[in-house]
Design a protein around this motif. Structure first.
Motif, short mmCIF file in Angstrom:
data_model
loop_
_atom_site.label_atom_id
_atom_site.label_comp_id
_atom_site.label_asym_id
_atom_site.label_seq_id
_atom_site.Cartn_x
_atom_site.Cartn_y
_atom_site.Cartn_z
N GLY A 84 0.81 -1.21 0.00
CA GLY A 84 0.00 0.00 0.00
C GLY A 84 0.84 1.26 0.00
O GLY A 84 0.56 2.22 -0.73
N THR A 85 1.89 1.26 0.81
CA THR A 85 2.77 2.43 0.87
C THR A 85 3.44 2.67 -0.48
O THR A 85 3.61 3.82 -0.92
N ALA A 86 3.83 1.60 -1.17
CA ALA A 86 4.46 1.73 -2.48
C ALA A 86 3.50 2.38 -3.48
O ALA A 86 3.89 3.27 -4.26
N TRP A 87 2.25 1.89 -3.48
CA TRP A 87 1.27 2.49 -4.39
C TRP A 87 1.05 3.98 -4.09
O TRP A 87 1.00 4.81 -5.00
N VAL A 88 0.95 4.32 -2.84
CA VAL A 88 0.76 5.73 -2.47
C VAL A 88 1.97 6.56 -2.88
O VAL A 88 1.82 7.67 -3.43
N ALA A 89 3.17 6.05 -2.63
CA ALA A 89 4.38 6.80 -2.97
C ALA A 89 4.48 7.05 -4.47
O ALA A 89 4.81 8.16 -4.92
N VAL A 90 4.19 6.00 -5.27
CA VAL A 90 4.26 6.16 -6.73
C VAL A 90 3.21 7.16 -7.21
O VAL A 90 3.50 8.04 -8.04
N THR A 91 1.99 7.03 -6.71
CA THR A 91 0.92 7.95 -7.12
C THR A 91 1.24 9.39 -6.71
O THR A 91 1.04 10.33 -7.49
N ALA A 92 1.74 9.55 -5.50
CA ALA A 92 2.10 10.89 -5.04
C ALA A 92 3.22 11.47 -5.89
O ALA A 92 3.20 12.67 -6.23
N ALA A 93 4.19 10.64 -6.26
CA ALA A 93 5.29 11.12 -7.10
C ALA A 93 4.79 11.55 -8.47
O ALA A 93 5.21 12.59 -9.01
N VAL A 94 3.89 10.76 -9.06
CA VAL A 94 3.33 11.12 -10.37
C VAL A 94 2.57 12.45 -10.28
O VAL A 94 2.71 13.32 -11.14
N LEU A 95 1.76 12.60 -9.24
CA LEU A 95 1.00 13.83 -9.05
C LEU A 95 1.92 15.04 -8.89
O LEU A 95 1.71 16.09 -9.50
N LEU A 96 2.95 14.86 -8.07
CA LEU A 96 3.87 15.98 -7.83
C LEU A 96 4.65 16.33 -9.09
O LEU A 96 4.79 17.52 -9.43
N LEU A 97 5.12 15.35 -9.83
CA LEU A 97 5.87 15.61 -11.06
C LEU A 97 4.98 16.26 -12.11
O LEU A 97 5.42 17.17 -12.84
N ALA A 98 3.72 15.81 -12.21
CA ALA A 98 2.81 16.42 -13.18
C ALA A 98 2.56 17.88 -12.85
O ALA A 98 2.55 18.74 -13.73
N SER A 99 2.36 18.18 -11.57
CA SER A 99 2.13 19.57 -11.16
C SER A 99 3.35 20.44 -11.43
O SER A 99 3.23 21.58 -11.90
N MET A 100 4.55 19.89 -11.14
CA MET A 100 5.76 20.66 -11.39
C MET A 100 5.97 20.89 -12.88
O MET A 100 6.41 21.96 -13.31
N ALA A 101 5.64 19.87 -13.70
CA ALA A 101 5.79 20.02 -15.15
C ALA A 101 4.85 21.09 -15.69
O ALA A 101 5.22 21.91 -16.54
N VAL A 102 3.61 21.10 -15.18
CA VAL A 102 2.66 22.12 -15.62
C VAL A 102 3.14 23.51 -15.23
O VAL A 102 3.08 24.45 -16.03
#
Length: 616
Positions: A84-102
């Motif tokens: 569960g922690t791995a899934w949350v970490a990956v999802t959070a990383a994707v969200l953060l990277l997408a926001s930074m890219a925008v």
């Protein structure tokens, strides 16, 4: 808008409120994690995310998102397990990277605000602006999905992963759609420039009115639109800021907005003959360097302020002034403008200013107080708000004749000076209190929408309709009620026509009011010798000079009560000196000046030049 959303918006209305609110909610989430209550922690973080996403004018950015995600992962990792922690970490990383890219892409693209567009030019079109993805879709929806999934992870890994995936998909689809739109519109830039180039070659305007400033200077262009519409020569606006174009009222004058310097220099502007400049801004050089086009500075007001004799003016072929006073102002300042560069064109903007009307018996005297602002520095500070405002208002309200005071502050009043801001608020409070004592409503003129303005076929028609409507609004105010006219609420001319007398500062308001022939007073913030003040600011010769202090209004009250007006005999001569001859309409004189300057321009029509990036 729902009540909860409205509450969140109010909480985050200012930067301080948004920061305090997020800190509070993130703190609650930290405590909830320590106490082992994930439900409370997720709710607090969801509230912080909503506060950030709905914040105006801008969200706090990826920094706050990173903090919220870190608190979320730290508070729940112990109960989620490794998977569960791995899934949350990956999802959070994707969200953060997408926001930074925008953020990165939007910071560079600027919503395509730097790309060209047009209005009223057939076949040219424009590059549409592309705002960043709505904050609701990124990061709010994916972030809320992540917090919801955290409540499911301990017992229901599959549904939790599905919620995370759906939330992430919403955000990524919003980013994808935004990116494709950005790419498509960006690709239109060369097409728009090519179309603009063809138009300038095939249907070149004789006159270009150039405006290089931003949307806060829209009045500098609007004041000339009716005059341009009446020119016999074809005219076009050349703007450098898309927000300025968006604020322009309807007009029959076409507009080309080219924010980029390289793009502007790639266009065959030499096909025009005359370029008119409304303000002295640095990017004027991009038009001044075009060979063969004759230039004239026309400004956006006529006053004795030192800014009205700017040394930048020597860069133009001609400097157009209303009357002899404008010429004398420059020569007295000795800023390097050639004596033969001046052309008197009158002041077309005062065509709608009317002479005094007969006041009905028993009606109070309407006094318009229209001070200027404090300028960018002490040398340009001509404002009377702090030195005269409250004392002047008290004197007029308590004077021997009934007075209805119309207060029209400058849009920039109080921008630089706290004293001016405080005095302005005091003036408004005094008028409110006077209305309250008389059983009348607040002094602030309520905002109203003119449904007919957008339907007007031209700026000239819109101006006439707006001035008439402004006069009707002021006439509808109960007799004796004092009025505060916020910036932009009514045309200045409506206020001038409604007034029986004017109190102002060294500004173009005084010059325009002289067209009415009605009595005026001008404030001297420094309180020097009146004769020296008039010698320095000749327009004041048509008005009563008011020194600062408790007795500031006494000279004006003497005039209002039927006493002698010391400026009455000088008013006609000063008016002619400022506004020029009145035997020929100013619009005709302006058109004649355009024709004469166009005759000095080149006759050669060069071969069309290729747009930057096109093969030659």
């Amino acid at each position: 808008m729902t009540a909860p959303a409205a509450s969140i918006r109010r909480l985050g209305a200012g930067p301080a409120g948004a920061v305090a609110g997020q800190l509070l909610l993130v703190g609650v989430a930290v405590v909830a994690g320590l106490l082992g209550t994930p439900e409370l922690g997720s709710a607090a973080l969801a509230g912080a995310a909503a506060l950030d996403a709905l914040r105006r004018p801008e969200p706090a950015g990826p920094g706050w998102l990173s903090l919220r995600l870190l608190v979320f992962v730290a508070g729940g990792a112990a109960s989620w397990g490794h998977a569960g922690t791995a899934w949350v970490a990956v999802t959070a990383a994707v969200l953060l990277l997408a926001s930074m890219a925008v953020d990165l892409v939007d910071g560079r693209a600027e919503g395509l605000e730097r790309h060209p567009t047009s209005r009223g030019l057939p076949g040219v079109g424009g590059v549409a602006t592309v705002p960043r993805p709505a904050r609701v879709w990124l990061p709010l929806v994916p972030e809320l999905a992540l917090y919801v999934s955290g409540l499911l992870l301990a017992d229901h890994l599959g549904p939790a992963v599905l919620v995370m995936a759906l939330g992430s998909a919403v955000g990524l689809l919003a980013v994808l759609r935004w990116g494709l739109t950005l790419r498509r519109e960006r690709g239109r830039s060369r097409q728009v420039l090519a179309a603009a180039r063809r138009h300038l070659v095939q249907e070149p305007p004789t006159v270009l009115l150039y405006a290089g400033a931003g949307s806060e200077s829209v009045h500098e262009v609007v004041t000339w639109l009716p005059t341009l519409e009446q020119l016999p020569q074809p005219a076009m606006l050349v703007l450098r800021n898309r927000a300025l174009l968006d604020k322009l009222p309807p007009t029959t004058v076409p507009a080309l907005c080219v924010p980029g310097a390289t793009d502007l220099l790639s266009l065959p502007m030499e096909r025009a003959q005359v370029a008119l400049f409304v303000a002295n801004v640095g990017n004027n050089i991009h038009m001044l360097r075009v060979p063969g086009v004759r230039s004239a500075f026309i400004g956006h007001g006529d006053s004795d302020k030192n800014a009205s004799a700017n040394p930048f003016a020597k860069a133009y072929d001609e400097v157009w002034v209303a009357g002899p006073a404008g010429r004398d102002r420059y020569l007295r300042a000795d800023v390097g403008v050639r004596p033969d560069a001046f052309v008197e064109v009158g002041r077309p903007q005062v065509a709608l200013v009317r002479p005094a009307d007969d006041r009905s018996p028993g009606q109070p005297v309407t006094v318009l107080y229209a001070p200027t602002w404090e300028g960018w520095n002490a040398e340009q500070d001509y404002s009377s708000v702090a030195t005269h405002g409250p004392a002047l208002v008290r004197a007029l309200l308590g004077g021997p004749v009934p007075v209805r005071l119309v207060y029209r502050p400058h849009p920039y009043a109080g921008r630089r000076s706290g004293a001016v801001h405080a005095a302005h608020r005091q003036v408004v409070a005094l008028l409110d209190e006077a209305n309250e004592r008389a059983g009348l409503g607040p002094a602030l003129l309520p905002e109203s929408v003119d449904p007919e303005r957008a339907a007007q076929p031209s700026a000239a028609a819109a101006e006439r309709a707006e001035v008439a409507r402004g006069e009707q609004l002021l006439a509808a105010v109960p007799a004796g009620a004092h009025v505060v006219v916020p910036p932009g609420r009514l045309p200045l001319i409506s206020c001038l026509n409604a007034a029986d007398a004017l109190v102002t500062d060294v500004s173009s308001v005084l010059t325009d009011f002289l067209a009415s022939g009605k009595p005026a007073a001008v404030c001297d913030p420094r309180g020097g010798d009146p004769e020296e003040f008039v010698a320095r600011f000749p327009a004041a010769g048509a008005a009563v000079v008011l020194p600062p202090g408790a007795d500031a209004a006494r000279p004006l009250l003497d005039v209002l009560t039927g006493g002698p007006d010391p400026a009455a005999q000088r008013r006609a001569a000063v008016r002619a000196h400022l506004l020029g001859r009145d035997d020929v309409p100013a619009t005709d004189r302006f058109a004649a000046a355009v024709e004469a300057l166009a005759l000095r321009a080149h006759r050669r029509q060069p071969e069309p030049r290729a747009t930057v990036g096109e093969p030659t």
